[in-house]
Design a protein around this motif. Structure first.
Motif, PDB file in Angstrom:
ATOM      1  N   VAL A 203       0.918  -1.321   0.062  1.00 57.98           N
ATOM      2  CA  VAL A 203       0.217  -0.061  -0.064  1.00 57.98           C
ATOM      3  C   VAL A 203       0.811   1.196  -0.003  1.00 57.98           C
ATOM      4  N   VAL A 204       0.531   2.319  -0.981  1.00 62.62           N
ATOM      5  CA  VAL A 204       1.453   3.518  -0.986  1.00 62.62           C
ATOM      6  C   VAL A 204       0.057   4.550  -0.932  1.00 62.62           C
ATOM      7  N   ALA A 205       0.315   5.369   0.291  1.00 64.91           N
ATOM      8  CA  ALA A 205      -0.831   6.321   0.672  1.00 64.91           C
ATOM      9  C   ALA A 205      -0.248   7.676   0.927  1.00 64.91           C
ATOM     10  N   GLN A 206      -0.695   8.690   0.607  1.00 68.63           N
ATOM     11  CA  GLN A 206       0.013   9.852   0.676  1.00 68.63           C
ATOM     12  C   GLN A 206      -1.202  10.910   1.346  1.00 68.63           C
ATOM     13  N   TYR A 207      -1.009  11.452   2.371  1.00 68.60           N
ATOM     14  CA  TYR A 207      -1.754  12.431   3.083  1.00 68.60           C
ATOM     15  C   TYR A 207      -3.288  11.632   2.867  1.00 68.60           C
ATOM     16  N   PRO A 208      -3.519  10.687   3.413  1.00 67.36           N
ATOM     17  CA  PRO A 208      -5.036  10.266   3.344  1.00 67.36           C
ATOM     18  C   PRO A 208      -6.313  11.122   3.742  1.00 67.36           C
ATOM     19  N   ARG A 261      -7.549  -3.704   9.548  1.00 63.35           N
ATOM     20  CA  ARG A 261      -7.824  -4.765   8.535  1.00 63.35           C
ATOM     21  C   ARG A 261      -6.662  -5.016   7.607  1.00 63.35           C
ATOM     22  N   ILE A 262      -5.939  -4.078   7.331  1.00 60.35           N
ATOM     23  CA  ILE A 262      -4.696  -4.009   6.215  1.00 60.35           C
ATOM     24  C   ILE A 262      -3.768  -5.203   6.593  1.00 60.35           C
ATOM     25  N   LYS A 263      -3.321  -5.834   5.799  1.00 60.05           N
ATOM     26  CA  LYS A 263      -2.332  -6.954   5.776  1.00 60.05           C
ATOM     27  C   LYS A 263      -1.119  -6.757   5.109  1.00 60.05           C
ATOM     28  N   GLY A 264      -0.938  -5.617   3.975  1.00 58.43           N
ATOM     29  CA  GLY A 264      -0.044  -5.355   3.200  1.00 58.43           C
ATOM     30  C   GLY A 264       0.888  -4.656   3.775  1.00 58.43           C
ATOM     31  N   ASN A 265       2.239  -4.597   3.290  1.00 53.00           N
ATOM     32  CA  ASN A 265       3.126  -3.634   3.726  1.00 53.00           C
ATOM     33  C   ASN A 265       2.822  -2.336   3.215  1.00 53.00           C
ATOM     34  N   THR A 266       2.737  -1.300   4.041  1.00 51.70           N
ATOM     35  CA  THR A 266       2.461   0.117   3.844  1.00 51.70           C
ATOM     36  C   THR A 266       3.544   1.206   3.936  1.00 51.70           C
ATOM     37  N   LEU A 267       3.460   2.188   2.896  1.00 50.57           N
ATOM     38  CA  LEU A 267       4.285   3.185   2.935  1.00 50.57           C
ATOM     39  C   LEU A 267       3.460   4.438   2.895  1.00 50.57           C
ATOM     40  N   MET A 268       3.338   5.312   3.898  1.00 52.11           N
ATOM     41  CA  MET A 268       2.688   6.404   3.837  1.00 52.11           C
ATOM     42  C   MET A 268       3.443   7.841   3.895  1.00 52.11           C
ATOM     43  N   ALA A 269       3.190   8.491   3.098  1.00 55.82           N
ATOM     44  CA  ALA A 269       3.495  10.166   3.056  1.00 55.82           C
ATOM     45  C   ALA A 269       2.687  10.912   4.109  1.00 55.82           C
ATOM     46  N   ILE A 270       3.252  11.603   5.199  1.00 51.39           N
ATOM     47  CA  ILE A 270       2.577  12.395   5.984  1.00 51.39           C
ATOM     48  C   ILE A 270       3.073  13.833   6.052  1.00 51.39           C
ATOM     49  N   PRO A 292       3.147  -4.522   8.670  1.00 53.16           N
ATOM     50  CA  PRO A 292       4.500  -3.797   8.502  1.00 53.16           C
ATOM     51  C   PRO A 292       4.255  -2.635   7.716  1.00 53.16           C
ATOM     52  N   LYS A 293       4.800  -1.602   8.344  1.00 52.21           N
ATOM     53  CA  LYS A 293       4.640  -0.033   7.665  1.00 52.21           C
ATOM     54  C   LYS A 293       5.968   0.802   7.898  1.00 52.21           C
ATOM     55  N   ARG A 294       5.729   2.070   7.423  1.00 56.35           N
ATOM     56  CA  ARG A 294       6.688   2.829   7.272  1.00 56.35           C
ATOM     57  C   ARG A 294       5.965   4.357   6.716  1.00 56.35           C
ATOM     58  N   HIS A 295       6.534   5.395   7.489  1.00 53.04           N
ATOM     59  CA  HIS A 295       6.057   6.665   6.945  1.00 53.04           C
ATOM     60  C   HIS A 295       7.400   7.432   6.544  1.00 53.04           C
ATOM     61  N   ILE A 296       7.191   8.413   5.783  1.00 53.81           N
ATOM     62  CA  ILE A 296       7.994   9.362   5.683  1.00 53.81           C
ATOM     63  C   ILE A 296       7.328  10.821   5.930  1.00 53.81           C
ATOM     64  N   ILE A 297       7.767  11.591   6.781  1.00 47.66           N
ATOM     65  CA  ILE A 297       7.377  12.745   7.428  1.00 47.66           C
ATOM     66  C   ILE A 297       7.703  14.084   6.267  1.00 47.66           C
TER      67      ILE A 297
END
Length: 321
Positions: A203-208, A261-270, A292-297
């Protein structure tokens, strides 16, 4: 640090303030059963746009409620044994799927790309209205007076999950390597898609968007993309006699409630200077993800283009290339 929101240390542990309805899981189980019962009748139509290394299609399917839903589909001409990885992509609020050329970088890297047009917005997807619209404003409040099953974003979230499932069924696709991605509304849909289609691997999510509605209201930021919340109360409930009921109903389409509920490895821009999707609402979604997840601030950025974000996302997919 943003003066309008919590300090960063609190943001890193903030889980959200909007309620999660008691029957939330039952609601989405029943919604997914409705989606799976639909005869999707997927159809590919050759697009007028073409490129040497991929086939481009207008892709149509039947969604819940009988709507004809549209997506752009790009399929590499060279498909390896075992199939291609794929990305299901979602656009910002009131917009439409990206131009064909916006899908070509990943298609040239060997990915099948599918870009959804959200119902009732600027793209080609059909909107089936079965509820009182309440006001002239947008999709968050559409169906709100008629009960949770009539919420417009219920159908849009299901379209996102249904498209992902249809992509996974394509003979050119490796169903174990399918991702969802997007920014703003697209970020919310990338999270909702992964929550409702647990086979989404990345999952790649930018400021949801669409996260922690009550926090937006509490911060007096029900404007811009969230302006319809203010319009709803002004026109439908000016004395706020049903405020608790309203925010509880919105809890069914709150991505922070779907995030566990998310199972996928997630990358988020915050983005910490974001007054459209406030940082606390973004963290509420991120902090509720257990996968598993990681954010970039982005400390000094708001709801705007972010430097090097596309490169970060590309690197996130590199092991699938």
């Amino acid at each position: 640090m943003p003066a309008f929101d919590y300090p960063l240390e609190k943001l890193k542990t903030y889980m959200g303030q909007s309620p999660c309805p008691a029957d939330f899981d039952v609601y989405w189980t029943e919604a997914l059963e409705e989606m799976k019962a639909v005869d999707a009748q997927p159809e590919r139509v050759a697009a007028s746009f073409s490129t040497a290394f991929a086939d481009c299609y207008e892709f149509y399917f039947a969604g819940v409620g009988g709507a004809r839903v549209h997506a752009k589909l790009v399929v590499p001409k060279s498909v390896p044994k075992g199939g291609c990885p794929a990305i299901v992509q979602f656009h910002g609020y009131s917009g439409s799927s990206t131009e064909w050329s916006g899908l070509l970088t990943m298609a040239a890297s060997g990915f099948v790309m599918a870009a959804l047009d959200c119902r009732g917005q600027a793209g080609e997807s059909q909107e089936i209205v079965s509820a009182n619209l309440s006001t002239f404003k947008g999709h968050i409040i559409r169906g709100l007076r008629n009960g949770p099953k009539h919420l417009a974003f219920r159908s849009i979230f299901l379209d996102a999950a249904q498209l992902a499932g249809l992509v996974m069924d394509m003979p050119e696709v490796d169903a174990t390597r399918v991702a969802s991605q997007g920014g703003s509304q697209g970020g919310a849909l990338s999270l909702a898609c992964a929550a409702l289609e647990p086979r989404i691997a990345k999952v790649v999510a930018q400021y949801p968007f669409l996260s922690d509605y009550y926090r937006v209201w509490q911060m007096d930021l029900a404007e811009n993309a969230y302006d319809e919340l203010r319009a709803f109360f002004r026109q439908v409930d000016p004395l706020h006699e049903k405020e608790e009921e309203t925010f509880n109903t919105l809890g069914y389409i709150d991505v922070k409630n779907l995030a566990p509920r998310i199972k996928g490895n997630t990358l988020m821009a915050i983005t910490l200077m974001d007054k459209i999707c406030p940082p606390s609402t973004q963290f509420a979604a991120y902090n509720n993800i257990h996968a598993p997840k990681r954010h970039i601030i982005y400390y000094d950025y708001g709801h705007e283009g972010l430097p090097n974000w596309s490169d970060h996302a590309y690197d996130f997919y590199r092991d699938w290339m």
